[in-house]
Design a protein around this motif. Structure first.
Motif, mmCIF file in Angstrom:
data_model
loop_
_atom_site.group_PDB
_atom_site.id
_atom_site.type_symbol
_atom_site.label_atom_id
_atom_site.label_comp_id
_atom_site.label_asym_id
_atom_site.label_seq_id
_atom_site.Cartn_x
_atom_site.Cartn_y
_atom_site.Cartn_z
ATOM 1 N N ARG A 127 36.013 37.109 34.929
ATOM 2 C CA ARG A 127 35.017 36.049 35.063
ATOM 3 C C ARG A 127 34.690 35.473 33.685
ATOM 4 N NH1 ARG A 127 33.407 36.089 40.173
ATOM 5 N NH2 ARG A 127 32.959 38.023 41.306
ATOM 6 N N VAL A 152 36.916 41.971 37.369
ATOM 7 C CA VAL A 152 36.659 42.247 38.785
ATOM 8 C C VAL A 152 37.940 42.742 39.451
ATOM 9 C CG1 VAL A 152 35.894 41.311 40.993
ATOM 10 C CG2 VAL A 152 34.897 40.452 38.864
ATOM 11 N N GLU A 175 32.975 45.293 39.833
ATOM 12 C CA GLU A 175 32.779 44.333 38.741
ATOM 13 C C GLU A 175 32.284 45.101 37.522
ATOM 14 O OE1 GLU A 175 30.506 40.092 37.758
ATOM 15 O OE2 GLU A 175 30.374 41.000 39.744
#
Length: 344
Positions: free
Chosen positions: A310, A316, A337
């Motif tokens: 991200r 993730v 995550e």
């Protein structure tokens, strides 16, 4: 190990740069000394001519060394950069694989648990007390069925309640009428678990609805499994009612997402989740976003398992349910995550 490789690659790059810089500085200093020697030789006239020749050779050697240093720097720089990149890629691959493996482990744990729920509902629907209550719903048969459900609940503590509904959708027996007084007599004919149970084609089938809160169970979050109750308890018997079982999902799922084998440092920057087929969070190790937050998994090409990063550096990993035994799964994902370390 991958972090060590990355550190070694960085150290090699730094050392190479430092040593090449040292060679370049020595060559420059040598050239300066040779220049000074040539000046002094010129001042000495005829007596300094031989020294001047030596100074010229020293200058030539210094130039050669400087050229070699520059060539070495130019040739080594891309190799060192590639080594650093390979180190970073190795770290990414190993971390990503571990997160994806953990995500698969999470979803496998819940699938194994829910497989048992699918077995429970089909088995209990054939219990003679359950069948008799639906076939002849008298005060005596329904009271006995409620007693039987209460006995089951005494052993199976993962359930909040068990309900028997007649073929018209009226609840005629429950396992905990004192805890949930609004259940007996309730009309559940319009509820998905009842409709889907009645629609099953035979006793081998079961129905399950999305994890949700149930107001008749004081707003608890439950996973509801159901199946038809059939005449004489036969697989091909006529549908005479429905059995609904309400799995106490929240604490059971939370126990799974908080059970990962992580170091304290990793646990502090890691969020473990279960998401349903709509990618809605149904369990999270931090307890946030339950039934309200949706997760963007970026499943490139519809992949069932993968890893991505991200903005901001969080990695993730995710894995789609594989199901377990005869339980095909519900399209859920395990999701891990993990934020980068504070020192990164």
């Amino acid at each position: 190990m991958p972090e060590r490789v990355q550190k070694i690659a960085g150290a090699v790059a730094e050392l190479t740069k430092e040593k090449l810089g040292s060679v370049s500085r020595v060559a420059a200093a040598t050239k300066m000394l040779a220049l000074n020697a040539k000046i002094e030789a010129a001042r000495a006239g005829e007596a300094g001519r031989g020294f001047g020749v030596v100074a010229q050779e020293v200058s030539s050697v210094a130039s050669t060394v400087q050229d070699l240093s520059a060539q070495l720097d130019a040739e080594l720089a891309p190799l060192v950069a590639e080594l650093e990149q390979l180190g970073e890629q190795l770290v990414w691959h190993v971390r990503g694989t571990r997160l994806s493996d953990l995500a698969l482990h999470v979803i496998d744990l819940i699938d194994r648990n829910l497989y048992e729920r699918s077995c429970d509902v089909r088995w209990w629907a054939t219990d003679s007390a359950v069948v008799e209550a639906c076939a002849e719903p008298t005060p005596e048969t329904t009271a006995y069925a409620s007693e039987r459900l209460a006995t089951i609940l005494g052993s199976y503590t993962v359930y909040l309640d068990l309900w028997i509904a007649d073929r018209h959708g009226r609840v005629i027996a429950s396992g905990r009428p004192e805890a949930y007084p609004g259940v007996l007599g309730a009309d559940v004919s319009g509820e998905p678990w009842f409709r889907d149970a009645i629609a099953t084609s035979d006793g081998t089938e079961f129905a399950v609805v999305d994890v949700a809160t149930n107001q008749r169970l004081r707003g608890a979050t439950v996973a509801t499994y159901s199946t038809a109750v059939r005449k004489a308890g036969r697989e091909d018997g006529e549908v005479i009612g429905a059995l609904g079982i309400f799995f106490d999902f929240a604490p059971q799922a939370h126990g799974i997402v908080t059970s990962m084998d992580l170091t304290p440092e990793d646990a502090a920057r890691t969020r473990v989740m279960l998401v349903d087929h709509r990618l809605t969070v149904i369990a999270a190790s931090d307890g946030a976003g339950l039934l309200t937050e949706r997760i963007d998994l970026r499943r490139d090409g519809g992949r069932e398992r993968g890893v991505f990063q991200r903005p901001g550096g969080a990695m993730v990993g995710y894995a789609l349910t594989l199901g377990y035994e005869t339980y095909a799964g519900l399209g859920w994902y395990g999701v891990i995550e993990q934020r980068p370390p504070a020192s990164a």
